[in-house]
Design a protein around this motif. Structure first.
Motif, PDB file in Angstrom:
ATOM      1  N   PRO A 148     -13.512  18.166 -11.486  1.00 40.57           N
ATOM      2  CA  PRO A 148     -12.341  18.471 -10.909  1.00 40.57           C
ATOM      3  C   PRO A 148     -11.261  17.697 -11.720  1.00 40.57           C
ATOM      4  N   PHE A 149     -11.449  16.731 -12.249  1.00 40.41           N
ATOM      5  CA  PHE A 149     -10.496  15.782 -12.861  1.00 40.41           C
ATOM      6  C   PHE A 149     -10.607  15.315 -14.303  1.00 40.41           C
ATOM      7  N   GLY A 150     -11.879  16.010 -14.905  1.00 38.82           N
ATOM      8  CA  GLY A 150     -12.279  15.285 -16.219  1.00 38.82           C
ATOM      9  C   GLY A 150     -12.416  13.882 -16.119  1.00 38.82           C
ATOM     10  N   ARG A 151     -13.271  13.364 -17.138  1.00 39.63           N
ATOM     11  CA  ARG A 151     -13.678  11.901 -17.247  1.00 39.63           C
ATOM     12  C   ARG A 151     -12.390  10.938 -17.695  1.00 39.63           C
ATOM     13  N   THR A 152     -11.547  11.725 -18.257  1.00 38.73           N
ATOM     14  CA  THR A 152     -10.375  10.673 -18.940  1.00 38.73           C
ATOM     15  C   THR A 152      -9.650  10.056 -17.963  1.00 38.73           C
ATOM     16  N   LEU A 153      -9.647   8.643 -17.946  1.00 39.06           N
ATOM     17  CA  LEU A 153      -8.878   7.954 -16.984  1.00 39.06           C
ATOM     18  C   LEU A 153      -7.637   7.527 -17.839  1.00 39.06           C
ATOM     19  N   ARG A 154      -6.439   8.010 -17.310  1.00 36.94           N
ATOM     20  CA  ARG A 154      -5.204   7.526 -17.965  1.00 36.94           C
ATOM     21  C   ARG A 154      -4.978   6.017 -17.585  1.00 36.94           C
ATOM     22  N   ASP A 155      -4.694   5.858 -16.313  1.00 34.81           N
ATOM     23  CA  ASP A 155      -4.245   4.891 -15.591  1.00 34.81           C
ATOM     24  C   ASP A 155      -4.966   4.739 -14.212  1.00 34.81           C
ATOM     25  N   TRP A 156      -5.234   3.321 -13.768  1.00 31.48           N
ATOM     26  CA  TRP A 156      -5.786   3.175 -12.395  1.00 31.48           C
ATOM     27  C   TRP A 156      -5.049   2.006 -12.108  1.00 31.48           C
ATOM     28  N   ALA A 157      -4.257   1.602 -10.907  1.00 30.66           N
ATOM     29  CA  ALA A 157      -3.489   0.550 -10.429  1.00 30.66           C
ATOM     30  C   ALA A 157      -3.674   0.317  -8.953  1.00 30.66           C
ATOM     31  N   SER A 158      -4.126  -0.704  -8.581  1.00 25.66           N
ATOM     32  CA  SER A 158      -4.288  -1.031  -7.082  1.00 25.66           C
ATOM     33  C   SER A 158      -4.283  -2.149  -6.582  1.00 25.66           C
ATOM     34  N   ARG A 159      -3.542  -2.394  -5.604  1.00 24.68           N
ATOM     35  CA  ARG A 159      -3.455  -3.933  -4.867  1.00 24.68           C
ATOM     36  C   ARG A 159      -4.906  -3.820  -3.987  1.00 24.68           C
ATOM     37  N   PHE A 160      -5.285  -5.152  -3.904  1.00 25.36           N
ATOM     38  CA  PHE A 160      -6.347  -5.227  -2.943  1.00 25.36           C
ATOM     39  C   PHE A 160      -6.314  -6.514  -2.253  1.00 25.36           C
ATOM     40  N   ARG A 161      -7.070  -6.754  -1.117  1.00 22.09           N
ATOM     41  CA  ARG A 161      -7.300  -8.034  -0.304  1.00 22.09           C
ATOM     42  C   ARG A 161      -8.755  -8.188  -0.073  1.00 22.09           C
ATOM     43  N   ILE A 162      -9.348  -9.460   0.078  1.00 22.32           N
ATOM     44  CA  ILE A 162     -10.528  -9.560   0.223  1.00 22.32           C
ATOM     45  C   ILE A 162     -10.646 -10.355   1.554  1.00 22.32           C
ATOM     46  N   ASP A 163     -11.474  -9.786   2.460  1.00 20.44           N
ATOM     47  CA  ASP A 163     -11.608 -10.352   3.877  1.00 20.44           C
ATOM     48  C   ASP A 163     -13.027  -9.578   4.437  1.00 20.44           C
ATOM     49  N   ASP A 164     -13.587 -10.431   5.341  1.00 15.21           N
ATOM     50  CA  ASP A 164     -14.695  -9.772   6.237  1.00 15.21           C
ATOM     51  C   ASP A 164     -15.676  -9.334   5.443  1.00 15.21           C
ATOM     52  N   GLY A 165     -15.965  -9.887   4.322  1.00 13.99           N
ATOM     53  CA  GLY A 165     -17.236  -9.179   3.428  1.00 13.99           C
ATOM     54  C   GLY A 165     -16.884  -7.681   2.802  1.00 13.99           C
ATOM     55  N   ALA A 166     -15.717  -7.543   2.529  1.00 13.67           N
ATOM     56  CA  ALA A 166     -15.216  -6.332   1.944  1.00 13.67           C
ATOM     57  C   ALA A 166     -14.041  -6.504   1.121  1.00 13.67           C
ATOM     58  N   VAL A 167     -13.786  -5.342   0.213  1.00 13.36           N
ATOM     59  CA  VAL A 167     -12.594  -5.375  -0.689  1.00 13.36           C
ATOM     60  C   VAL A 167     -11.651  -4.240  -0.055  1.00 13.36           C
ATOM     61  N   TYR A 168     -10.452  -4.605   0.395  1.00 11.19           N
ATOM     62  CA  TYR A 168      -9.838  -3.442   1.038  1.00 11.19           C
ATOM     63  C   TYR A 168      -8.509  -2.881  -0.106  1.00 11.19           C
ATOM     64  N   LEU A 169      -8.507  -1.970  -0.686  1.00  7.51           N
ATOM     65  CA  LEU A 169      -7.415  -1.396  -1.525  1.00  7.51           C
ATOM     66  C   LEU A 169      -6.329  -0.646  -0.944  1.00  7.51           C
ATOM     67  N   SER A 170      -5.211  -0.791  -1.511  1.00 13.69           N
ATOM     68  CA  SER A 170      -4.038  -0.137  -1.090  1.00 13.69           C
ATOM     69  C   SER A 170      -3.130   0.244  -2.277  1.00 13.69           C
ATOM     70  N   ASP A 171      -2.250   1.235  -1.949  1.00  9.56           N
ATOM     71  CA  ASP A 171      -1.310   1.539  -3.121  1.00  9.56           C
ATOM     72  C   ASP A 171      -2.196   2.056  -4.391  1.00  9.56           C
ATOM     73  N   GLY A 172      -3.446   2.243  -4.431  1.00  9.59           N
ATOM     74  CA  GLY A 172      -4.206   2.804  -5.411  1.00  9.59           C
ATOM     75  C   GLY A 172      -3.791   4.315  -6.083  1.00  9.59           C
ATOM     76  N   ASN A 173      -3.637   4.365  -7.233  1.00  9.66           N
ATOM     77  CA  ASN A 173      -3.243   5.784  -7.834  1.00  9.66           C
ATOM     78  C   ASN A 173      -4.260   5.795  -9.121  1.00  9.66           C
ATOM     79  N   PHE A 174      -5.139   6.816  -9.123  1.00 11.28           N
ATOM     80  CA  PHE A 174      -5.943   7.236 -10.509  1.00 11.28           C
ATOM     81  C   PHE A 174      -4.815   8.461 -11.091  1.00 11.28           C
ATOM     82  N   GLU A 175      -4.781   8.218 -12.693  1.00  9.50           N
ATOM     83  CA  GLU A 175      -3.999   9.262 -13.241  1.00  9.50           C
ATOM     84  C   GLU A 175      -5.044   9.913 -14.139  1.00  9.50           C
ATOM     85  N   PHE A 176      -5.352  10.982 -14.206  1.00 10.59           N
ATOM     86  CA  PHE A 176      -6.410  11.758 -15.014  1.00 10.59           C
ATOM     87  C   PHE A 176      -5.711  12.932 -15.727  1.00 10.59           C
TER      88      PHE A 176
END
Length: 308
Positions: A148-176
């Motif tokens: 659906p998007f092709g394999r080329t990844l132009r850009d991915w940026a995301s903030r994250f926090r680590i807590d309770d044994g997991a990585v929580y992602l926010s404001d993440g955007n992939f550009e294909f």
């Protein structure tokens, strides 16, 4: 236990092997205290890029020794770093930058206790690719589109926090090349997934979606899409990294489609109002310009008549 010596150790090395990782052009210092080891700042090369780090480790406080880490990486090879330090393997490749602040505890084998880890940061990967993996295969199956998007990844940026044994992602955007994806949610250290995705495929990809996703979309609306209207499609991802499950929410598609159609109607109305305003203003300008010129002409004719 206390270190055998105390003081400041200046560290420089062309090549340093650390935990199976090769660092090069290393420069920094290590401060050894009675109950604390501190690295104020160390600079190094790794994974084709550069990094700086600052760290501290408390000593003699218990079975798990508290530590803190600040890490900054620039222009490293994403696939190598992610494969070594995360459960993602080499699914993502490209040029990566990372900012990380992390605190937690190390056991007697200097291994971090996963449940003790807490931190935050930001990651960015550009000019890369997404390799086929269980998650991309599950997404393709749910959408009824092979790629659906092709394999080329132009850009991915995301903030994250680590807590309770997991990585929580926010404001993440992939550009294909074929659209973009907003992503948020969590990836647990054991691979459990709880993610929300909002897909915005380009018009060509919309037409390739499965009939189940496009059910109820009238042909007139598809015509709007084919002319550049962008729609959104929501998905929920659960399961695990190796066995993900994907649920499609067609209602998000319907809502965004209504917005696209409504925006198209608003644009038509706006253009009509603009045209009407220009015609009205133009007529007013013509009257305002011609009226003063008509008076002198009439006066001139009258003067000419009276002189004769």
């Amino acid at each position: 236990s206390e270190p055998p010596v105390t003081g400041v150790l200046q560290l420089t090395a062309d090549t340093l092997l650390y935990g199976g990782m090769i660092l090069d052009d290393v420069a920094g210092s290590v401060q050894l205290g009675r109950q604390r080891i501190e690295v104020p700042k160390i600079e190094f090369g790794a994974y084709g890029g550069r990094g700086t780090a600052a760290a501290s480790l408390e000593l003699g406080t218990g079975y798990v020794e508290p530590f803190g880490l600040q890490l900054e990486l620039r222009d490293v090879r994403a696939e190598e770093w992610l494969a070594r330090h995360t459960p993602l393997g080499k699914a993502l490749s490209g040029t990566m930058s990372l900012d990380l602040e992390l605190a937690g505890g190390l056991d007697t084998l200097l291994l971090p206790g996963e449940n003790s880890l807490a931190g935050s940061g930001e990651i960015r990967i550009r000019d890369g690719a997404v390799q086929p993996n269980p998650l991309t295969e599950a997404l393709a199956a749910a959408l009824g589109a092979a790629d659906p998007f092709g394999r080329t990844l132009r850009d991915w940026a995301s903030r994250f926090r680590i807590d309770d044994g997991a990585v929580y992602l926010s404001d993440g955007n992939f550009e294909f090349d074929r659209g973009d994806v907003d992503m948020g949610g969590s990836v647990a250290f054991d691979g459990a997934l709880d993610l929300s995705l909002l897909l915005r495929p380009d018009p060509e990809q919309v037409r390739s979606l499965s009939d189940a996703v496009l059910a109820g979309v009238p042909e007139s609306a598809r015509g709007v899409l084919s002319q550049g209207g962008q729609v959104e499609l929501g998905l929920r991802v659960g399961g695990r990294l190796d066995r993900p499950t994907v649920a499609v929410d067609p209602s998000t598609f319907d809502r965004s489609l209504d917005a696209v159609v409504g925006a198209g109607q608003s644009e038509i109305e706006r253009r009509g109002l603009d045209l009407l305003r220009r015609l009205t203003e133009g007529a007013g300008d013509t009257t305002a310009v011609e009226a003063p010129n008509a008076q002198p002409d009439s006066a001139g004719d009258a003067d000419g008549d009276s002189s004769r």
